[in-house]
Design a protein around this motif. Structure first.
Motif, mmCIF file in Angstrom:
data_model
loop_
_atom_site.group_PDB
_atom_site.id
_atom_site.type_symbol
_atom_site.label_atom_id
_atom_site.label_comp_id
_atom_site.label_asym_id
_atom_site.label_seq_id
_atom_site.Cartn_x
_atom_site.Cartn_y
_atom_site.Cartn_z
ATOM 1 N N CYS A 54 0.835 -1.202 0.000
ATOM 2 C CA CYS A 54 0.000 0.000 0.000
ATOM 3 C C CYS A 54 0.869 1.252 0.000
ATOM 4 O O CYS A 54 0.648 2.170 -0.792
ATOM 5 N N TYR A 55 1.862 1.291 0.867
ATOM 6 C CA TYR A 55 2.735 2.464 0.974
ATOM 7 C C TYR A 55 3.447 2.742 -0.349
ATOM 8 O O TYR A 55 3.495 3.879 -0.815
ATOM 9 N N HIS A 56 3.970 1.694 -0.959
ATOM 10 C CA HIS A 56 4.704 1.866 -2.211
ATOM 11 C C HIS A 56 3.788 2.244 -3.378
ATOM 12 O O HIS A 56 4.253 2.842 -4.348
ATOM 13 N N SER A 57 2.513 1.900 -3.284
ATOM 14 C CA SER A 57 1.577 2.170 -4.378
ATOM 15 C C SER A 57 0.726 3.410 -4.159
ATOM 16 O O SER A 57 0.013 3.832 -5.068
ATOM 17 N N LEU A 58 0.786 3.989 -2.983
ATOM 18 C CA LEU A 58 -0.110 5.095 -2.629
ATOM 19 C C LEU A 58 0.000 6.277 -3.585
ATOM 20 O O LEU A 58 -1.016 6.872 -3.949
ATOM 21 N N SER A 59 1.177 6.592 -4.026
ATOM 22 C CA SER A 59 1.348 7.736 -4.930
ATOM 23 C C SER A 59 0.734 7.464 -6.305
ATOM 24 O O SER A 59 0.463 8.396 -7.059
ATOM 25 N N ARG A 60 0.477 6.191 -6.621
ATOM 26 C CA ARG A 60 -0.128 5.837 -7.904
ATOM 27 C C ARG A 60 -1.632 5.595 -7.792
ATOM 28 O O ARG A 60 -2.272 5.235 -8.783
ATOM 29 N N PHE A 61 -2.199 5.794 -6.612
ATOM 30 C CA PHE A 61 -3.636 5.625 -6.415
ATOM 31 C C PHE A 61 -4.374 6.623 -7.310
ATOM 32 O O PHE A 61 -4.120 7.812 -7.266
#
Length: 178
Positions: A54-61
């Motif tokens: 989640c943390y690594h993907s949050l900026s791509r949400f």
């Protein structure tokens, strides 16, 4: 937590948002993960892995769904990937029981009876194959609609309904219902 939009995610402090997501959904994700693996220590490990993803993907949400739906999708996929993995298929997992809360309004005798019945039901739900356990858990324990379950799992509504009926029949048989 107020659901953030994609624009807000791009301008807000990701670390603060991530802390809020963990606070708001950490226990729910842990319980969801436990419903798949039926092992507390393993569920804790998988939950940590889910939040790392989640943390690594949050900026791509992208904001096409709520953060909760997006996070649950990550969690469900991660659990399914784990269950398909070599490690899971080759390593025997120890069975653990989930603790049960007791209402203060019950008499001790009623609480003991209800607790035993609840434990038996939970044990039987957790014994179901994952494809039947998943919709039962999401519908009855997380109170999601069939439509929401279908969206989270990527499975058609009618398939969800069929699996729920089959799961209920299996539970009825295993619990000795008529």
């Amino acid at each position: 937590m107020n659901e953030a939009t994609a624009e807000e995610l791009q301008t807000s402090d990701i670390d603060i948002l991530f802390d809020q997501i963990m606070t708001d959904y950490g226990q729910d994700i842990m319980q969801l993960t436990y419903s798949y693996v039926v092992n507390t220590a393993l569920a804790e490990d998988l939950t940590q892995e889910i939040f790392v993803k989640c943390y690594h993907s949050l900026s791509r949400f992208e904001g096409r769904s709520s953060i909760k739906t997006w996070l649950w999708r990550i969690a469900i996929n991660h659990c399914k990937d784990y269950l398909k993995s070599w490690h899971h298929r080759k390593v025997l997992l120890a069975y653990e029981k989930a603790p049960e809360p007791v209402s203060s309004r019950d008499t001790v005798e009623q609480a003991v009876i209800r607790s035993e019945e609840d434990k038996k039901l939970i044990e039987e739900v957790l014994k179901l194959p994952v494809k039947y356990r998943e919709p039962i858990y999401l519908h009855y324990f997380e109170e999601l609609s069939v439509k929401e379950i279908a969206m989270l799992t990527g499975i058609k509504n009618n398939t969800i309904k069929t699996r729920m009926r089959r799961a209920m029949a299996m539970l009825k048989d295993s619990l000795g219902g008529s």
